[in-house]
Write a protein that holds these residues in place. Structure first.
Motif, mmCIF file in Angstrom:
data_model
loop_
_atom_site.group_PDB
_atom_site.id
_atom_site.type_symbol
_atom_site.label_atom_id
_atom_site.label_comp_id
_atom_site.label_asym_id
_atom_site.label_seq_id
_atom_site.Cartn_x
_atom_site.Cartn_y
_atom_site.Cartn_z
ATOM 1 N N SER A 106 0.832 -1.203 0.000
ATOM 2 C CA SER A 106 0.000 0.000 0.000
ATOM 3 C C SER A 106 0.866 1.253 0.000
ATOM 4 O O SER A 106 1.881 1.324 0.696
ATOM 5 N N ILE A 107 0.445 2.226 -0.791
ATOM 6 C CA ILE A 107 1.074 3.544 -0.772
ATOM 7 C C ILE A 107 -0.044 4.575 -0.680
ATOM 8 O O ILE A 107 -1.041 4.489 -1.400
ATOM 9 N N ALA A 108 0.120 5.505 0.209
ATOM 10 C CA ALA A 108 -0.928 6.498 0.434
ATOM 11 C C ALA A 108 -1.005 7.483 -0.727
ATOM 12 O O ALA A 108 -0.061 7.626 -1.510
ATOM 13 N N THR A 109 -2.126 8.143 -0.843
ATOM 14 C CA THR A 109 -2.216 9.296 -1.728
ATOM 15 C C THR A 109 -1.828 10.531 -0.918
ATOM 16 O O THR A 109 -1.618 10.453 0.295
ATOM 17 N N GLY A 110 -1.730 11.654 -1.597
ATOM 18 C CA GLY A 110 -1.390 12.894 -0.916
ATOM 19 C C GLY A 110 -0.019 13.415 -1.306
ATOM 20 O O GLY A 110 0.787 12.711 -1.944
ATOM 21 N N THR A 111 0.224 14.637 -0.917
ATOM 22 C CA THR A 111 1.470 15.293 -1.321
ATOM 23 C C THR A 111 2.698 14.672 -0.664
ATOM 24 O O THR A 111 3.818 14.885 -1.136
ATOM 25 N N GLY A 112 2.491 13.904 0.402
ATOM 26 C CA GLY A 112 3.631 13.262 1.034
ATOM 27 C C GLY A 112 4.154 12.068 0.260
ATOM 28 O O GLY A 112 5.248 11.573 0.535
ATOM 29 N N ALA A 113 3.360 11.609 -0.709
ATOM 30 C CA ALA A 113 3.758 10.412 -1.457
ATOM 31 C C ALA A 113 3.859 10.645 -2.959
ATOM 32 O O ALA A 113 4.512 9.867 -3.660
ATOM 33 N N TRP A 114 3.214 11.704 -3.445
ATOM 34 C CA TRP A 114 3.141 11.913 -4.892
ATOM 35 C C TRP A 114 3.580 13.328 -5.263
ATOM 36 O O TRP A 114 3.264 14.289 -4.561
ATOM 37 N N SER A 115 4.234 13.445 -6.412
ATOM 38 C CA SER A 115 4.715 14.745 -6.869
ATOM 39 C C SER A 115 3.583 15.542 -7.502
ATOM 40 O O SER A 115 2.569 14.982 -7.937
ATOM 41 N N ASP A 116 3.776 16.828 -7.563
ATOM 42 C CA ASP A 116 2.802 17.734 -8.168
ATOM 43 C C ASP A 116 2.799 17.536 -9.691
ATOM 44 O O ASP A 116 3.840 17.692 -10.326
ATOM 45 N N PRO A 117 1.650 17.189 -10.275
ATOM 46 C CA PRO A 117 1.619 16.955 -11.725
ATOM 47 C C PRO A 117 1.502 18.221 -12.569
ATOM 48 O O PRO A 117 1.480 18.144 -13.799
ATOM 49 N N THR A 118 1.419 19.366 -11.925
ATOM 50 C CA THR A 118 1.249 20.608 -12.677
ATOM 51 C C THR A 118 2.373 20.762 -13.703
ATOM 52 O O THR A 118 3.546 20.629 -13.376
ATOM 53 N N ASP A 119 1.983 21.041 -14.931
ATOM 54 C CA ASP A 119 2.916 21.249 -16.042
ATOM 55 C C ASP A 119 3.671 19.979 -16.431
ATOM 56 O O ASP A 119 4.608 20.040 -17.214
ATOM 57 N N ALA A 120 3.300 18.832 -15.863
ATOM 58 C CA ALA A 120 4.025 17.608 -16.193
ATOM 59 C C ALA A 120 3.124 16.559 -16.824
ATOM 60 O O ALA A 120 3.601 15.721 -17.578
ATOM 61 N N ALA A 121 1.826 16.591 -16.538
ATOM 62 C CA ALA A 121 0.862 15.593 -17.014
ATOM 63 C C ALA A 121 1.143 14.220 -16.448
ATOM 64 O O ALA A 121 0.699 13.221 -16.978
ATOM 65 N N PHE A 122 1.960 14.158 -15.393
ATOM 66 C CA PHE A 122 2.135 12.914 -14.671
ATOM 67 C C PHE A 122 2.550 13.235 -13.249
ATOM 68 O O PHE A 122 3.019 14.325 -12.943
ATOM 69 N N SER A 123 2.352 12.260 -12.383
ATOM 70 C CA SER A 123 2.780 12.391 -10.992
ATOM 71 C C SER A 123 3.614 11.177 -10.647
ATOM 72 O O SER A 123 3.291 10.056 -11.041
ATOM 73 N N THR A 124 4.707 11.378 -9.934
ATOM 74 C CA THR A 124 5.576 10.269 -9.553
ATOM 75 C C THR A 124 5.633 10.140 -8.036
ATOM 76 O O THR A 124 5.377 11.104 -7.308
ATOM 77 N N THR A 125 5.999 8.969 -7.593
ATOM 78 C CA THR A 125 6.139 8.768 -6.150
ATOM 79 C C THR A 125 7.357 9.553 -5.644
ATOM 80 O O THR A 125 8.370 9.675 -6.337
ATOM 81 N N VAL A 126 7.238 10.046 -4.421
ATOM 82 C CA VAL A 126 8.365 10.766 -3.812
ATOM 83 C C VAL A 126 8.907 9.989 -2.613
ATOM 84 O O VAL A 126 9.736 10.504 -1.870
ATOM 85 N N VAL A 127 8.411 8.782 -2.447
ATOM 86 C CA VAL A 127 8.903 7.921 -1.364
ATOM 87 C C VAL A 127 9.224 6.546 -1.951
ATOM 88 O O VAL A 127 8.630 6.133 -2.947
ATOM 89 N N PRO A 128 10.161 5.836 -1.362
ATOM 90 C CA PRO A 128 10.436 4.466 -1.827
ATOM 91 C C PRO A 128 9.319 3.521 -1.398
ATOM 92 O O PRO A 128 8.601 3.782 -0.421
ATOM 93 N N VAL A 129 9.183 2.443 -2.138
ATOM 94 C CA VAL A 129 8.177 1.423 -1.814
ATOM 95 C C VAL A 129 8.907 0.102 -1.606
ATOM 96 O O VAL A 129 9.526 -0.427 -2.532
ATOM 97 N N SER A 130 8.843 -0.425 -0.390
ATOM 98 C CA SER A 130 9.537 -1.677 -0.071
ATOM 99 C C SER A 130 8.572 -2.853 -0.070
ATOM 100 O O SER A 130 7.482 -2.775 0.508
#
Lengths: 129, 148
Positions: free
Chosen positions: B60-84
């Motif tokens: 499980s990975i949470a939603t929210g700004t603590g886990a996902w990058s801002d998609p503004t101007d990118a058209a995609f969002s990436t994880t900002v934390v590792p997933v083990s």
């Protein structure tokens, strides 16, 4: 007509699904006509200024894997003479931002007193990977 | 890092945008040996995942700004934390793809993506997806409509 998501809509959808936006989705969208291409990457949306012109609310309907934006006819009534090529859907009746856009295959001229109708189902947009 | 929304995921994003479906509070990250495809669901995906008996399970990975990058101007969002995924108890084989799912088992799949570099996961070594390696992206689908 090819209907496209404007960057604002794509960003909003991704923000909603990743839990980054506290804002509610737009409560209403309004159709607008442009004398130029509606492509936000182009010269810009040049909204008509002819007599009796105003943005019109759009009825939304949702399909299982695509978005039908116009589920009823949208009528621009008794306009002054003009030409339109692009159609945009904005989140405000007079200002706001562009969410979806599309261009006709060619510009359409209309005379004074005519009603421009965007028939139901004319504009729809979906997503792909 | 590039990813593709599935057929179900595309519809879900649209429904969320129109306020006709609630946004998720978490994603379940799955690993896959082969390309899932846009018609995948969580049951079919299971055939491409490592065996549970080898110590594998979706994470499980949470939603929210603590886990996902801002998609503004990118058209995609990436994880900002590792997933083990923890330490496998047996080999998982080559892992080339990931998927974001609705549930720990079965469920639906929002999107899938291919890792830039496939990895062969062996027992006793922790399997970790580094921050930035998962993405959720979408593009406008051209639909040609002929006016009535």
């Amino acid at each position: 007509m090819n209907a496209h998501w404007a960057p604002r809509a794509l960003t909003a959808a991704l923000k909603y699904v990743t839990g980054q936006s506290p804002d509610a989705p737009p409560s209403a969208l309004y159709a607008a006509l442009s004398s130029t291409s509606a492509d936000p990457a182009g010269p810009g949306f040049t909204e008509l200024t002819v007599a009796n012109y105003a943005r019109q609310p759009v009825s939304l309907a949702y399909g299982s894997d695509y978005l039908v934006l116009s589920s009823a006819d949208v009528n621009f009534v008794n306009l002054g003479a003009g030409t339109y090529l692009g159609v945009g859907l904005f989140d405000d009746a007079t200002a706001g931002g562009l969410w979806f856009w599309g261009d006709l295959s060619e510009a359409v001229d209309f005379d004074t007193g005519r009603t421009v109708t965007l028939v139901a189902g004319l504009i729809r947009a979906g997503l792909s990977g | 890092m590039a990813s593709r929304v599935t057929d179900w995921g595309a519809g879900r994003l649209v429904a969320i945008l129109l306020g006709q479906a609630g946004a998720p509070t978490e994603f379940w990250v799955a690993l896959a040996s082969d390309e899932p495809g846009t018609g995948i669901d969580g049951d079919i995906l299971a055939d491409l995942e490592p065996a549970v008996a080898a110590g594998y399970g979706r994470v499980s990975i949470a939603t929210g700004t603590g886990a996902w990058s801002d998609p503004t101007d990118a058209a995609f969002s990436t994880t900002v934390v590792p997933v083990s995924f923890g330490v496998p108890s047996a080999d998982w084989g080559q892992i080339s793809y990931y998927a974001l799912c609705t549930a720990e088992t079965s469920g639906e799949v929002y999107c899938y993506g291919e890792f830039d570099v496939p990895a062969v996961i062996t027992a006793t070594f922790e399997a970790v997806i580094p921050a930035g390696a998962l993405s959720l992206q979408a593009a406008s689908l051209d639909t040609t409509i002929v006016p009535a």
